[in-house]
Scaffold this active site. Structure first.
Site: not given
Ligand SMILES: *Cc1c(COP(=O)(O)O)cnc(C)c1O
Length: 408
Positions: A231, A268, A270-271, A340, A369
């Site tokens: 996070g 842990e 990610g981002r 569209c 992400y």
């Protein structure tokens, strides 16, 4: 912009008659970033990569030497990680695990299961017993941390599908006692996402450790590891203002938590690991004016790169000019894709120096992400090219016209 990226885009442009539409990944910078993250961490800390941010094989391969293991959030990710990184320690978390997925985790020798509920703990006990295998378990706990503001980013201390409430712990401990096939190794906390406040994150880690030390005594548990989650936040508008990992690690060093409490502490993220290695590239197909506003329509869109829509933000971008004389000079323009739907917007009302059809829009911070959270089949457009620039393939001084070794 990074010259290796510009060079790769130059080559894509030369290869494409229909407009560039690609993800370009800079694995050299990913490698340098991961190495730096690991080198900042004090003794007693571990780094796992949350693969749901981006599980492309070259990304995992580049990260592997700097990570203690990988975190999977589904049976699919678990299978993929086991195939891609055999023998590496894996963590399996997330709500709604199927019996078949739990059985899969139990069958892997180096997989730790993050249990999200009492029901899941009971199912895991049954599955481990019938497979006659011992499984390493972390209980994911949803605790309130006094003094921590409840923000939009907070995922714990309130009703959520994630983890066990503290009042469920006696029952969980009872279940663990009755099921010797389950070995409680630690507790898992992941209460915040998009965290950019170092002081608050240090408070949270201390609170997790205090809590685990208390539980260890109260329930007589032999628990040696705390997983303090991921996070760590990115400021997309101003990347320099993202979570200050170095200051955080210096703060951790001063706290000496592992030494004082005989614990290992695991993160842990990610981002924060992979976001900066990826670029989404769209070539401008059309520039038009509608009711006084300018629109640049580019090849691709949010079906490839949902991040701006998911974050409800204007994604930062660079313009890589082509040969065309500019249609827009010192104007504001909204950048859209080929879908569209009026929601297919990547950035709204953005000032550009100059823009023409044939220019490339390059969106940085597209390595996490991004492609994998996008609704790729909507409108049946072809997928973007995937280009991974290997570390060492491109000297930083290489001119934009030079040929680049691309692995597509
Ligand atoms: C998604 C997730 C992570 C990674 O979150 P980032 O914001 O990408 O760092 C870590 N742990 C758990 C349990 C998650 O669900």
């Amino acid at each position: 912009m990074n010259p290796a990226i510009a060079a790769a885009i130059g080559q894509l442009r030369a290869q494409s008659s229909d407009g560039v539409c690609a993800y370009v990944y800079d694995l050299a910078s990913l490698q340098a970033h991961a190495r730096w993250m690991k080198s900042c961490l004090p003794q007693g800390y571990e780094l796992y990569y949350a693969a749901k941010a981006n599980a492309e094989a070259p990304v995992l391969q580049t990260l592997a030497p700097w990570m203690d293991g990988f975190e999977a959030a589904s049976g699919g990710e678990l299978r993929w990680l086991h195939e891609q990184q055999p023998g590496r320690p894996l963590l399996f978390g997330g709500p709604g695990k199927l019996d078949s997925e739990l059985a899969q985790a139990v069958s892997l020798p180096d997989c730790t299961v993050h249990v999200e509920s009492l029901g899941e703990l009971q199912r895991l006990a049954r599955i481990a017993a019938s497979a006659s295998r011992t499984v390493q378990v972390f209980l994911r706990m949803n605790i309130t941390v006094p003094g921590i503001r409840d923000t939009r980013l907070m995922m714990g201390g309130k009703p959520t599908p994630f983890g066990l409430d503290e009042d469920a712990l006696p029952q969980a401990v009872q279940c663990l006692r009755e099921n010797p096939r389950l070995r409680l190794e630690g507790f898992h906390f992941h209460l915040m996402s998009h965290q950019r406040d170092v002081a608050m994150q240090l408070e949270l880690v201390q609170a997790y450790v205090r809590t685990v030390v208390l539980w260890r005594e109260r329930y007589g548990l032999d628990v040696r590891t705390v997983n303090a989650g991921g996070g760590f936040g990115i400021d997309y508008a101003d990347h320099a203002n993202s979570f200050d990992w170095q200051a955080f690690c210096e703060g951790l060093r001063e706290l000496s938590l592992p030494e004082r409490h005989g614990l290992r502490i695991r993160f842990e993220p990610g981002r924060f690991v992979s976001v900066a290695c990826g670029y989404y590239v769209m070539e401008v197909i059309d520039i038009k004016r509608s009711y006084g506003e300018h629109f640049a329509v580019a090849r691709g869109g949010t079906h490839h790169f949902r991040t701006p829509a998911a974050q409800s933000h204007d994604h930062p971008f660079h313009v890589l000019r082509g040969d065309g004389a500019p249609t827009l000079l010192q104007e504001k323009v909204t950048l859209v894709g080929q879908l569209c739907t009026p929601k297919d917007v990547l950035a709204r009302g953005q000032a550009v120096e100059a823009l023409a059809v044939g220019d490339c829009l390059v969106f940085p911070l597209a390595g996490a992400y991004a492609w994998n959270i996008s609704h790729q089949n909507f409108l049946m457009h072809p997928p973007p090219r995937m280009v991974f620039l290997e570390p060492g393939a491109v000297p930083p001084t290489m001119p934009a016209s030079h040929e680049v070794a691309l692995t597509a």
